[in-house]
Design an enzyme around this catalytic site. Sequence first.
Site, PDB file in Angstrom:
ATOM      1  N   HIS A 137       0.799  -1.228   0.000  1.00  0.00           N
ATOM      2  CA  HIS A 137       0.000   0.000   0.000  1.00  0.00           C
ATOM      3  C   HIS A 137       0.837   1.286   0.000  1.00  0.00           C
ATOM      4  O   HIS A 137       0.308   2.351  -0.324  1.00  0.00           O
ATOM      5  CB  HIS A 137      -0.931   0.043   1.220  1.00  0.00           C
ATOM      6  CG  HIS A 137      -1.947  -1.057   1.264  1.00  0.00           C
ATOM      7  ND1 HIS A 137      -2.838  -1.305   0.238  1.00  0.00           N
ATOM      8  CD2 HIS A 137      -2.211  -1.994   2.223  1.00  0.00           C
ATOM      9  CE1 HIS A 137      -3.608  -2.348   0.569  1.00  0.00           C
ATOM     10  NE2 HIS A 137      -3.243  -2.779   1.758  1.00  0.00           N
ATOM     11  N   ASP A 173      -3.454 -10.926  -1.425  1.00  0.00           N
ATOM     12  CA  ASP A 173      -3.813 -10.323  -0.136  1.00  0.00           C
ATOM     13  C   ASP A 173      -5.313  -9.978  -0.155  1.00  0.00           C
ATOM     14  O   ASP A 173      -5.881  -9.727  -1.213  1.00  0.00           O
ATOM     15  CB  ASP A 173      -2.978  -9.049   0.027  1.00  0.00           C
ATOM     16  CG  ASP A 173      -3.022  -8.455   1.420  1.00  0.00           C
ATOM     17  OD1 ASP A 173      -2.052  -8.657   2.171  1.00  0.00           O
ATOM     18  OD2 ASP A 173      -4.014  -7.774   1.747  1.00  0.00           O
ATOM     19  N   HIS A 175      -6.606  -7.325   0.644  1.00  0.00           N
ATOM     20  CA  HIS A 175      -6.759  -5.917   0.253  1.00  0.00           C
ATOM     21  C   HIS A 175      -6.157  -5.674  -1.132  1.00  0.00           C
ATOM     22  O   HIS A 175      -5.158  -6.304  -1.494  1.00  0.00           O
ATOM     23  CB  HIS A 175      -6.075  -5.002   1.274  1.00  0.00           C
ATOM     24  CG  HIS A 175      -6.591  -5.176   2.678  1.00  0.00           C
ATOM     25  ND1 HIS A 175      -6.060  -6.102   3.548  1.00  0.00           N
ATOM     26  CD2 HIS A 175      -7.604  -4.563   3.336  1.00  0.00           C
ATOM     27  CE1 HIS A 175      -6.725  -6.049   4.701  1.00  0.00           C
ATOM     28  NE2 HIS A 175      -7.669  -5.125   4.599  1.00  0.00           N
ATOM     29  N   ASP A 253      -4.199 -12.637   4.881  1.00  0.00           N
ATOM     30  CA  ASP A 253      -5.407 -12.110   5.520  1.00  0.00           C
ATOM     31  C   ASP A 253      -6.703 -12.493   4.800  1.00  0.00           C
ATOM     32  O   ASP A 253      -7.781 -12.116   5.236  1.00  0.00           O
ATOM     33  CB  ASP A 253      -5.332 -10.588   5.729  1.00  0.00           C
ATOM     34  CG  ASP A 253      -4.849  -9.830   4.508  1.00  0.00           C
ATOM     35  OD1 ASP A 253      -4.639 -10.463   3.457  1.00  0.00           O
ATOM     36  OD2 ASP A 253      -4.679  -8.602   4.598  1.00  0.00           O
TER      37      ASP A 253
HETATM   38 ZN   LIG Z   1      -4.175  -7.032   3.465  1.00  0.00          ZN
END
Ligand SMILES: [Zn+2]
Length: 382
Positions: A137, A173, A175, A253
Site C-alpha cells: 500500500h 492479499d 486488500h 489475511d
Molecule cells: Zn491485506
Amino acid sequence: MLPDPRHAPVYIGSEIYRGSTYGSTHPLAIPRVSTCTDLIRALRWLQGERFVAAPMASVAQIARFHTPEYIAALQRAEATQHADEQMRARHAIGVAGNPIYKEVFRRPATSAGGVMLACRMTAQGGIVHVPGGGTHHARADRAAGFCYLNDPVLGLLTWLDAGLDNLFYLDIDAHHGDGVQDAFADDPRVFTLSIHEAGRWPHTGLAEEEAACNLPVPEGFNDSEMRHLMQTVVLPLIRARRPQAIMLQCGADALQEDPLSRLSLSNNAHWEVVHAIRALAPALVVTGGGGYNPWSVGRCWAGVWAVLNDLPIPDRLDAAAEAVLRGLRFNREAGRNPPEHWFTTLRDAPREAPVREEIERLAAQSARMWAVSGRGTREDAA
Ligand SMILES: [Zn+2]
C-alpha cells in the site's frame, strides 16, 4: 557468498521482526516472520546455507521509488519517536494505522532490502521466499495501510534495472494492491493482478479498471472459487504473457480466521496458487503481506516454503514445531481459546464449496476483458 536460488529456493529473513510491534492494540502487534522462520527451522526445513539475512536498504536504494523528504521524515520519526505536523499531514506517519514505533524506519528498510536482494539474486532465475516483504500500500511520499516503504515496487524496479522487461505481479492479499498497481500503471513492462475482497479498504481495484487486472471477490470466498479464478483468468493470463519473473504477494489475511477480512480461504488455497505458478516463469519471488491472526500467518507461510521446496507437510507437527505455535499470544477474542489444530497442524481443513454465480460472472467478464481463453485445464488444478 550468496546461495544460488536457481539450485534450490532461498529464504530471506531477519531478526529485526522478532519482538518488533506496531503497538499492543495494533493488528500488527503480533509476531509473523519470526514464527514462520522458527516453524521451518523446527521442522528442519531450512539448511543454514539457504538462509540469507535481509540487508537494510540504503537511502539511495529506497529513493529509487520514495521521495527524499519522505525517507528523511521516516528516519526522523524513528529517531525522535514523535510525529510532527509535517509527518502527519504530508506523509501519514503517526496517523491512520501507521504508528510511530521503535523500528519504524529500520524494519521497513530491512523488508525493502530483503525484497530488493531477492530480485537481484533471481535476475537470472530461481526462487526466493521473503516473508517480511509485501507492503503493497505504501506510496512514494506517504505511508498507507500499515505500509511505510513499498518493497514490492522496489523489488520490481530492481528486476527492471537488471534488464528484465516482462514482469508479472500477482497479489492475493485480502486488500487491493493499490500502491503497486499505481506505481506501474503506465509501465507496460509490469503487469499487475490483484485478487481481493470487494468493498474493503482501500476501495480501489474494481474489475472495470483498465490499468490492471483486478478480481474483487465477495465475502465467503472459498478454495474452490480461488481455483476457478486461477484456472479461468490468472493462469491463462500468465501463460499468455510468458513473464521472465513473477512476484507473488502472498498475504495471509484472506484466510477464514483472519480478523480483518471476511474471506474464507484455507491455507490450501495459498499453497495451490504457489504450486501452480512455480514453474510458469524462470524467476519467482514470494513475499508476505497482510495476515493478522498469528497462528494462521505462521502456518500459511511455513507451508509456502514447504511447497516451494517440494517438502511433504506432516499431518501432525512434532513437538518442536508445536512448541513454536503454543508459544504465541494473541490479545483478541480468537486468542483466548485457540482450537487445538492451530497448535498441532500446518494444513487447514480444505474449504471447498460450489463456485457461486457471481464468481463465475467475474471470471467470464475478466477473461473477456483481458482476452484470455477462459478455459480451465486439468493440469492447472495442482
Ligand atoms: Zn491485506
